[in-house]
Write an enzyme that holds these catalytic residues in place. Structure first.
Site, PDB file in Angstrom:
ATOM      1  N   ASP A  32     -18.736  -3.025  12.341  1.00 16.00           N
ATOM      2  CA  ASP A  32     -18.712  -3.652  13.666  1.00 16.00           C
ATOM      3  C   ASP A  32     -18.760  -2.579  14.750  1.00 16.00           C
ATOM      4  O   ASP A  32     -18.395  -1.418  14.513  1.00 16.00           O
ATOM      5  CB  ASP A  32     -17.426  -4.470  13.840  1.00 16.00           C
ATOM      6  CG  ASP A  32     -17.347  -5.622  12.855  1.00 16.00           C
ATOM      7  OD1 ASP A  32     -18.408  -6.033  12.343  1.00 16.00           O
ATOM      8  OD2 ASP A  32     -16.222  -6.083  12.595  1.00 16.00           O
TER       9      ASP A  32
HETATM   10  N1  URA Z   1     -14.795  -5.712   7.972  1.00 16.06           N
HETATM   11  C1  URA Z   1     -14.762  -6.001   9.292  1.00 16.06           C
HETATM   12  O1  URA Z   1     -14.133  -6.964   9.710  1.00 16.06           O
HETATM   13  N2  URA Z   1     -15.442  -5.195  10.134  1.00 16.06           N
HETATM   14  C2  URA Z   1     -16.117  -4.099   9.737  1.00 16.06           C
HETATM   15  O2  URA Z   1     -16.694  -3.389  10.565  1.00 16.06           O
HETATM   16  C3  URA Z   1     -16.134  -3.818   8.351  1.00 16.06           C
HETATM   17  C4  URA Z   1     -15.470  -4.638   7.496  1.00 16.06           C
END
Ligand code: URA
Length: 233
Positions: free
Chosen positions: A100
């Site tokens: 993310d």
């Molecule tokens: N899980 C998440 O919620 N976000 C990420 O960036 C990676 C794994």
């Protein structure tokens, strides 16, 4: 392939440095000094030397990036993408998987499509390990639910994951799938919230602690071989 690209891919220098090096007679092809950096060679058949040392060309490139917050794990976007951080950005590189925008940590950047496919395939359950900081204390019951396979968003069951507590509101979490926002959704499902997330490991590739956010380095041969091992796939 152009000789300057071939040499850049092999890590000898940048395209502009190589242009000068070729012009000054430091490069030979099949024993003959060449002066034109736009010359085409056959990367599978020709012998290229730089300062008389044979050049080892690599078909694929592999980098470990410590992704900083604020960058998107995509190849093109109007915002800043992780590829904007990679100087050697002319080899059709892409991020292997997604973090993310507000997640930090290990991101493999490569152009090896077959390897990325192996690592990301939902059939292969490759380990992904995260450092997780929570907004509230992590209850024992929550750890149990996550370790047994938590149901997220009222129906989607996750595979059992491993939780290693670090403090009352911090843990390491190992998951074996790559669902969208998986860690945040697992934590939300136990009534808590992720306030900081950093990926530390993917399969047997561990984030190099020496890399500050935004820095990257090429993988060692051992790291590349480790990712290609079939046992955990
Ligand atoms: N899980 C998440 O919620 N976000 C990420 O960036 C990676 C794994």
């Amino acid at each position: 392939m152009r000789i300057d690209k071939y040499l850049a891919d092999a890590g000898i220098g940048t395209r502009s440095e190589l242009k000068k090096a070729v012009r000054s007679g430091r490069v030979s092809v099949n024993g003959k000094i060449i002066k034109d950096s736009a010359m085409h060679i056959d990367e599978n058949a020709d012998t290229v030397c730089f300062d008389d040392v044979p050049v080892v060309w690599r078909r694929y490139a592999y980098y470990m990036l410590n992704k900083p917050q604020g960058y998107i794990s995509s190849t093109n976007d109007s915002g800043m993408t992780v590829l904007d951080l990679i100087y050697e950005n002319d080899r059709d590189l892409f991020p292997c998987g997604r973090l993310d925008k507000d997640t930090e940590g290990l991101l493999l950047i490569t152009n090896d499509g077959p390897l990325a496919h192996q690592l990301l395939s939902p059939r292969h359950h490759v380990d992904k390990e995260y450092y997780v900081k929570l907004s509230r204390d992590l209850a024992d019951e929550a750890v149990k639910e996550i370790e047994e396979g938590i149901v997220i968003d009222g129906g989607e069951k996750c595979m059992p994951a491993e939780v290693k507590r670090i403090s009352s509101d911090e843990c390491m979490l190992v998951i074996h799938q790559g669902k969208f926002h998986q860690v945040k959704r697992m934590i939300a499902a136990v009534g808590n919230e992720v306030i900081y997330l950093k990926r530390i490991r993917m399969k047997n590739l561990v984030l190099d602690e020496k890399l500050a956010p935004g820095e990257y380095r090429a993988l060692s041969q051992q790291e590349i071989s480790g990712l290609k091992e079939q046992d955990n796939l």
